[in-house]
Scaffold this motif. Structure first.
Motif, PDB file in Angstrom:
ATOM      1  N   UNK A 172      -7.674  -0.275   2.374  1.00 59.73           N
ATOM      2  CA  UNK A 172      -7.285   0.810   1.465  1.00 59.73           C
ATOM      3  C   UNK A 172      -6.463   0.316   0.279  1.00 59.73           C
ATOM      4  N   UNK A 181      -9.151   5.920   5.675  1.00 56.43           N
ATOM      5  CA  UNK A 181      -8.405   6.582   4.599  1.00 56.43           C
ATOM      6  C   UNK A 181      -9.446   7.097   3.608  1.00 56.43           C
ATOM      7  N   UNK A 226      -7.967   8.780  -9.229  1.00 54.81           N
ATOM      8  CA  UNK A 226      -7.709   9.246  -7.860  1.00 54.81           C
ATOM      9  C   UNK A 226      -7.050  10.620  -7.893  1.00 54.81           C
ATOM     10  N   UNK A 227      -7.694  11.594  -7.239  1.00 48.53           N
ATOM     11  CA  UNK A 227      -7.127  12.940  -7.158  1.00 48.53           C
ATOM     12  C   UNK A 227      -6.300  13.109  -5.903  1.00 48.53           C
ATOM     13  N   UNK A 228      -6.690  12.410  -4.829  1.00 55.11           N
ATOM     14  CA  UNK A 228      -5.999  12.619  -3.558  1.00 55.11           C
ATOM     15  C   UNK A 228      -6.343  11.467  -2.624  1.00 55.11           C
ATOM     16  N   UNK A 229      -5.417  11.161  -1.723  1.00 54.28           N
ATOM     17  CA  UNK A 229      -5.607  10.120  -0.709  1.00 54.28           C
ATOM     18  C   UNK A 229      -5.124  10.692   0.616  1.00 54.28           C
ATOM     19  N   UNK A 230      -5.938  10.568   1.660  1.00 55.97           N
ATOM     20  CA  UNK A 230      -5.534  11.130   2.952  1.00 55.97           C
ATOM     21  C   UNK A 230      -4.700  10.144   3.757  1.00 55.97           C
ATOM     22  N   UNK A 231      -4.024  10.673   4.768  1.00 49.03           N
ATOM     23  CA  UNK A 231      -3.413   9.814   5.777  1.00 49.03           C
ATOM     24  C   UNK A 231      -4.550   9.219   6.617  1.00 49.03           C
ATOM     25  N   UNK A 256      -5.185  17.304   0.715  1.00 51.77           N
ATOM     26  CA  UNK A 256      -4.424  18.340  -0.013  1.00 51.77           C
ATOM     27  C   UNK A 256      -5.342  19.183  -0.879  1.00 51.77           C
ATOM     28  N   UNK A 264       2.167   1.765  -3.492  1.00 52.35           N
ATOM     29  CA  UNK A 264       1.146   2.158  -4.476  1.00 52.35           C
ATOM     30  C   UNK A 264       0.727   3.612  -4.248  1.00 52.35           C
ATOM     31  N   UNK A 265       0.652   4.013  -2.978  1.00 49.00           N
ATOM     32  CA  UNK A 265       0.327   5.400  -2.671  1.00 49.00           C
ATOM     33  C   UNK A 265       1.478   6.338  -3.046  1.00 49.00           C
ATOM     34  N   UNK A 316      -7.142   1.209  -3.608  1.00 48.50           N
ATOM     35  CA  UNK A 316      -6.167   1.956  -4.414  1.00 48.50           C
ATOM     36  C   UNK A 316      -5.767   1.149  -5.650  1.00 48.50           C
ATOM     37  N   UNK A 365       1.102   6.855  -6.602  1.00 47.09           N
ATOM     38  CA  UNK A 365      -0.030   7.744  -6.900  1.00 47.09           C
ATOM     39  C   UNK A 365       0.366   9.198  -6.658  1.00 47.09           C
ATOM     40  N   UNK A 366       1.170   9.425  -5.634  1.00 49.24           N
ATOM     41  CA  UNK A 366       1.567  10.786  -5.285  1.00 49.24           C
ATOM     42  C   UNK A 366       2.737  11.294  -6.114  1.00 49.24           C
ATOM     43  N   UNK A 383      -8.087   1.623   6.863  1.00 49.64           N
ATOM     44  CA  UNK A 383      -6.749   1.442   6.302  1.00 49.64           C
ATOM     45  C   UNK A 383      -6.532   0.012   5.821  1.00 49.64           C
ATOM     46  N   UNK A 429       0.835  -1.204   0.000  1.00 48.80           N
ATOM     47  CA  UNK A 429       0.000   0.000   0.000  1.00 48.80           C
ATOM     48  C   UNK A 429       0.865   1.248   0.000  1.00 48.80           C
ATOM     49  N   UNK A 461     -10.460   8.613  -0.014  1.00 50.86           N
ATOM     50  CA  UNK A 461     -10.051   8.747  -1.407  1.00 50.86           C
ATOM     51  C   UNK A 461     -10.945   9.789  -2.070  1.00 50.86           C
TER      52      UNK A 461
END
Lengths: 263, 263
Positions: free
Chosen positions: B47, B112, B63-68, B75, A51-52, B51, A55-56, B44, A48, B114
């Motif tokens: 997740x 998490x 996917x535009x953004x993924x949080x912690x 973001x 992969x994240x 993803x 993505x980032x 999580x 994970x 998305x």
């Protein structure tokens, strides 16, 4: 099958058979028309984060394919991921511990393999567009450098952007940008043109990975995001175990270059 | 701040304040110039599967953004993900158990979030290009349909492609394709033009999500991949817990539409 002087004519199957047989060479110029890929295999528990991370950081880490845990082939790679790449690097706790041409003995059932786009994929388009590629002329590996630009971290993974460099005649730089921009899935347009110092690169003559190439008068160093970036993140972030390709010694896929061109 | 008749003029902050205050409306036509996003929040532990599902199905799941884990903003979304979306759906074991305008009480520290691109983002470009958008004219939600096309599964997640539909005059279909193709991060070009039966849609008058719209003589139904696809995968695959936006009731982001245009 012997390795002849025109590796561009090989099919992916033929090239992979040679590598499976032990041939270990950089793959720039091989299997013209077929996409090449970086390999990173990590335990499922670390997948994970990677992969994240990808993505980032889509410019250095454009993911082409992800395997199921333990799988030894991929949708875009019909060969055996453990044997059919010309050289591998094995990392333990972020340390490069072995370079092998066959990782069957160290492969694990929980490994997820990521195939990440490689800029070798657009090199035949550069040649077709009249842009010379020095490491192809020299028959060497491409030069790659760690930069002082940080990738966006993800979970336990962080690291610097790695770039490949090609010297381009000043009057061909625009062509090089235009041509490679059409291939976003294999790093796309350059991230930087000119002054290596602005990327924190002090000496183009001593690349961190691959081979130095000559920069001739009137040529500008052009830098593309590089799929060795995941290995730099492994070295920095020290996951317990990882397997990658050796820089420049790529997985030759069954996907056509043209599949990754945008109109 | 009252909700006036021109929600297109709101900034993301203003729109989110209204939603935080309890206003619950579809967001098509809101905050012109700002990107809108689908929301899916999963523990999580689930997740990675999502993803990877997104990586394998980039057309419905860009996917535009993924949080912690546990983060309540992103973001591209400075608001509070628990309160600033106009309506949410809560799923337990794949069953829709609640629709809420505030999910603070059910939010978890291991979630998490998305943010996935939404086709509302390109609707102002369609209008600027002379392509009418019926659900905007009607002041209703967009119609969305489950199709008989399967997404590529990933881990425990599988499900059908969901599409949004806009009726387009036959002489404007090419414009609609050309314009939306420039927005790959918010579903891009249509996946299908014409015959709904070929997608397994039996009745355009009874959408699975959102509101039906009139199709006038000379108009062709045009189908775009839809960010409700993740919810259809949740319904099929039954993870223990998930929170999403309610279809059409989107997260209004701080990213400009223009940020997602390709040249």
């Amino acid at each position: 099958m012997d390795h002849d002087a025109a590796p561009g004519r090989y099919t992916p199957d033929e090239a992979r058979a040679l590598f499976r047989g032990g041939l270990s060479v950089p793959t720039a110029g091989w299997a013209t028309g077929w996409a090449q890929a970086n390999l990173l295999a990590l335990p499922r528990a670390d997948a994970y984060d990677f992969l994240l991370f990808a993505q980032r950081n889509p410019k250095p880490c454009p993911v082409l394919d992800v395997t199921e845990p333990g799988a030894t082939s991929a949708s875009v790679f019909a060969g055996d991921l453990r044997t059919d790449v010309p050289a591998y690097r094995v990392y333990r706790d972020g340390e490069l511990v072995e370079e092998l041409t066959d990782v069957s003995e160290v492969w694990r059932d929980d490994l997820v393999a990521f195939l990440v786009g490689c800029s070798f994929t657009f090199e035949s388009a550069l040649l077709d567009g009249g842009v010379p590629v020095r490491h192809l002329e020299a028959g060497s590996n491409a030069p790659m450098y760690r930069t002082d630009r940080e990738c966006r971290p993800a979970g336990a993974l962080s690291g610097p952007l790695v770039v490949s460099m090609r010297p381009v005649p000043a009057d061909k730089v625009a062509d090089a940008v235009r041509i490679t921009a059409r291939y976003p899935a294999v790093h796309g347009a350059p991230v930087h043109v000119g002054d290596p110092g602005a990327l924190g690169i002090t000496d183009l003559g001593t690349p961190d990975f691959g081979d130095a190439v000559e920069i001739r008068p009137g040529e500008v160093p052009v830098f593309w995001a590089c799929g060795v970036t995941p290995q730099a993140a492994v070295m920095r972030s020290r996951p317990a175990f990882a397997i990658s390709h050796a820089p420049g010694h790529m997985a030759i896929t069954d996907a056509r270059d043209a599949q990754y061109v945008v109109p």
